[in-house]
Write an enzyme that holds these catalytic residues in place. Structure first.
Site, PDB file in Angstrom:
ATOM      1  N   ASP A  97     -10.478  -9.809   7.346  1.00 27.92           N
ATOM      2  CA  ASP A  97     -11.898  -9.742   6.956  1.00 27.92           C
ATOM      3  C   ASP A  97     -12.548 -11.121   6.999  1.00 27.92           C
ATOM      4  O   ASP A  97     -13.729 -11.249   7.289  1.00 27.92           O
ATOM      5  CB  ASP A  97     -12.052  -9.158   5.543  1.00 27.92           C
ATOM      6  CG  ASP A  97     -12.327  -7.654   5.561  1.00 27.92           C
ATOM      7  OD1 ASP A  97     -11.744  -6.967   6.429  1.00 27.92           O
ATOM      8  OD2 ASP A  97     -13.112  -7.170   4.720  1.00 27.92           O
ATOM      9  N   LYS A  99       4.297 -15.363   1.499  1.00 22.70           N
ATOM     10  CA  LYS A  99       4.307 -16.150   0.255  1.00 22.70           C
ATOM     11  C   LYS A  99       5.787 -16.361  -0.086  1.00 22.70           C
ATOM     12  O   LYS A  99       6.294 -15.908  -1.116  1.00 22.70           O
ATOM     13  CB  LYS A  99       3.570 -15.396  -0.865  1.00 22.70           C
ATOM     14  CG  LYS A  99       2.064 -15.414  -0.739  1.00 22.70           C
ATOM     15  CD  LYS A  99       1.432 -16.773  -0.990  1.00 22.70           C
ATOM     16  CE  LYS A  99       1.418 -17.122  -2.458  1.00 22.70           C
ATOM     17  NZ  LYS A  99       0.780 -18.457  -2.681  1.00 22.70           N
ATOM     18  N   ASP A 156      -2.364 -18.026   1.220  1.00 18.83           N
ATOM     19  CA  ASP A 156      -3.540 -18.673   0.631  1.00 18.83           C
ATOM     20  C   ASP A 156      -4.026 -19.822   1.509  1.00 18.83           C
ATOM     21  O   ASP A 156      -5.233 -19.992   1.733  1.00 18.83           O
ATOM     22  CB  ASP A 156      -3.269 -19.143  -0.817  1.00 18.83           C
ATOM     23  CG  ASP A 156      -1.871 -19.725  -1.013  1.00 18.83           C
ATOM     24  OD1 ASP A 156      -1.077 -19.716  -0.051  1.00 18.83           O
ATOM     25  OD2 ASP A 156      -1.590 -20.194  -2.133  1.00 18.83           O
ATOM     26  N   TYR A 198       0.811  -1.217   0.000  1.00 17.77           N
ATOM     27  CA  TYR A 198       0.000   0.000   0.000  1.00 17.77           C
ATOM     28  C   TYR A 198       0.846   1.271   0.000  1.00 17.77           C
ATOM     29  O   TYR A 198       0.340   2.362  -0.236  1.00 17.77           O
ATOM     30  CB  TYR A 198      -0.958   0.018   1.201  1.00 17.77           C
ATOM     31  CG  TYR A 198      -2.015  -1.074   1.188  1.00 17.77           C
ATOM     32  CD1 TYR A 198      -2.136  -1.947   0.110  1.00 17.77           C
ATOM     33  CD2 TYR A 198      -2.894  -1.238   2.251  1.00 17.77           C
ATOM     34  CE1 TYR A 198      -3.088  -2.952   0.106  1.00 17.77           C
ATOM     35  CE2 TYR A 198      -3.858  -2.239   2.252  1.00 17.77           C
ATOM     36  CZ  TYR A 198      -3.941  -3.098   1.176  1.00 17.77           C
ATOM     37  OH  TYR A 198      -4.895  -4.090   1.176  1.00 17.77           O
ATOM     38  N   ASP A 205      -4.780  -7.399   5.793  1.00 16.82           N
ATOM     39  CA  ASP A 205      -6.034  -6.713   5.476  1.00 16.82           C
ATOM     40  C   ASP A 205      -7.084  -7.738   5.032  1.00 16.82           C
ATOM     41  O   ASP A 205      -8.212  -7.778   5.529  1.00 16.82           O
ATOM     42  CB  ASP A 205      -5.747  -5.699   4.355  1.00 16.82           C
ATOM     43  CG  ASP A 205      -6.885  -4.713   4.141  1.00 16.82           C
ATOM     44  OD1 ASP A 205      -7.862  -4.755   4.915  1.00 16.82           O
ATOM     45  OD2 ASP A 205      -6.801  -3.902   3.199  1.00 16.82           O
TER      46      ASP A 205
END
Ligand code: NAD
Length: 366
Positions: free
Chosen positions: A256, A196, A228, A146, A252
């Protein structure tokens, strides 16, 4: 104690749920004998409308002069089509919150997710999976994708190309890793680091540094998981996690997912911590334009953000617990906003939910 708070309601449902959180904060102060002073400031879309920028200098100055920031959320369709500044997206509403995180180096975003026993029936996951769900996601939020440079949208050979940079320096990883290990020490002493590592260089460094930091915390059990797989395990086996530490974008998205432990994003608070007690508290959700202005949003995410503020910035654990218990008592009596309401529940509005929590707080024994 004297508490000085900068309040930034933001856009969409932000102002609606902030009013209820403020009512609860005032009820805490009057019940426990604390002195509250606060100032309200603009950010995001509201600030773009008023001043043409998402984070006015006046708001930054106001934040500097207070002990903590209580933030709603920013953005919405009205500002979606604003032209992007190719260097840093400087005029989009989301810059409002990103500037605050960077300005005060609030690098660790704590997102707790624990199944509430009164909500297990309406949550979309099976009750037997939820009984042990109690995860704290620690998201790095001052660096990574970001904020990385270069970024932008350019035209090359007649085609547009959009690009961002995932970048972490070792000190940026180390400080959030230390925070996550320290938090794990206060809980079940397990830390899962997300990356990752198989495909990203930034993840290779992330894992290396987390392992180096782990040397300081021999009492905490560390493991590593690809992002993942973590998305899947948060659904299949939430009980396997205690504290999870992740970079900006992985944290982020993964946090959720934990909203399904309750069934609504409207239950989820967060704390953005730096090195001191000064911190920012906000729901993890956005401005929910689909329900804004209808007095139906769930204010509990903002109310529990107050709870986290009492605990982390002011060390008022008894008061924080009182807020948590008050919310619990309201659920126990069967009151729900529409996002959590089943046929057996009594449906209430945003303002009614705020008042019920205040009443429960006052009615608590002791
Ligand atoms: P969202 O989180 O606003 O909404 C997702 C879904 O959850 C919607 O169906 C919404 O109605 C529901 N929801 C969210 N909060 C709720 C609450 N308190 N009670 C009941 N239901 C609730 O995500 P989105 O729709 O992707 O984003 C909307 C806007 O918010 C966008 O402009 C986005 O940029 C912005 N946003 C801001 C922040 C922030 O300021 N920190 C974070 C995320 C998104």
């Amino acid at each position: 104690m004297k508490m000085r708070i900068a309040i930034i309601p933001g856009d969409g449902i932000g102002p609606e749920i902030m009013s209820e959180a403020l009512k609860v904060l005032k009820a805490v102060c009057s019940r426990f004998g604390h002195e509250l002073s606060y100032d309200t400031f603009l950010a995001g879309g509201a600030a773009i409308d008023a001043f043409g920028v998402p984070m006015p200098e006046d708001t930054l100055k106001g934040c500097r002069e207070n002990d903590a920031i209580l933030f709603g959320s920013v953005g919405g369709p009205k500002w979606d089509d604003l032209p992007w500044d190719n260097i840093n997206g400087a005029i989009t509403p989301s810059r409002g919150i990103q500037v605050l995180r960077q300005e005060f180096q609030l690098y660790a975003n704590l997102r707790p997710a624990k199944a509430n026993r009164h909500l297990i029936k309406v949550a979309p996951l099976k009750p037997e999976l939820l009984v042990n769900a109690d995860v704290l996601v620690v998201r790095e939020q001052c660096s990574g994708l970001y904020f990385g440079e270069p970024r932008g949208i350019v035209r090359e050979n007649g085609l547009r190309r959009g690009f961002n940079t995932e970048s972490y320096r070792e000190d940026e990883v180390a400080r959030v890793a230390h925070k996550a290990f320290e938090l794990a020490r206060t809980r079940r002493k397990k830390l899962t680091s997300i990356d990752k590592h198989n495909v990203l260089e930034s993840s290779r460094l992330w894992r290396e540094v987390v392992i180096e930091v782990a040397g300081n915390y021999p009492d905490v059990q560390l493991d590593h998981m690809y992002a993942d797989n973590a998305a899947l395990q948060l659904i299949l086996n939430p009980g396997r996690f205690d504290v999870m530490v992740a970079g900006n974008i992985f944290g982020d998205i993964l946090s959720d997912i934990t909203a399904c432990y309750h069934g609504s994003l409207g239950m989820m608070p967060s704390a953005s911590l730096g090195d001191g007690k000064f911190a920012l508290y906000e729901p993890i959700h956005g401005t929910a334009p689909d329900i804004a202005g209808k007095n139906i949003a769930n204010p509990v995410s903002q109310i529990l953000s107050v709870m986290m503020m009492l605990d982390y910035s002011f060390g008022l654990t008894r008061e924080a617990k009182a807020v948590e218990n008050a919310v619990d008592a309201v659920f126990e009596k069967g009151y729900r906003t529409v996002d959590l309401c089943g046929p057996e529940h009594q449906r209430v509005s945003t303002t009614e939910m705020g008042e019920l929590v205040c009443n429960a707080l006052v009615e608590q024994p002791g």
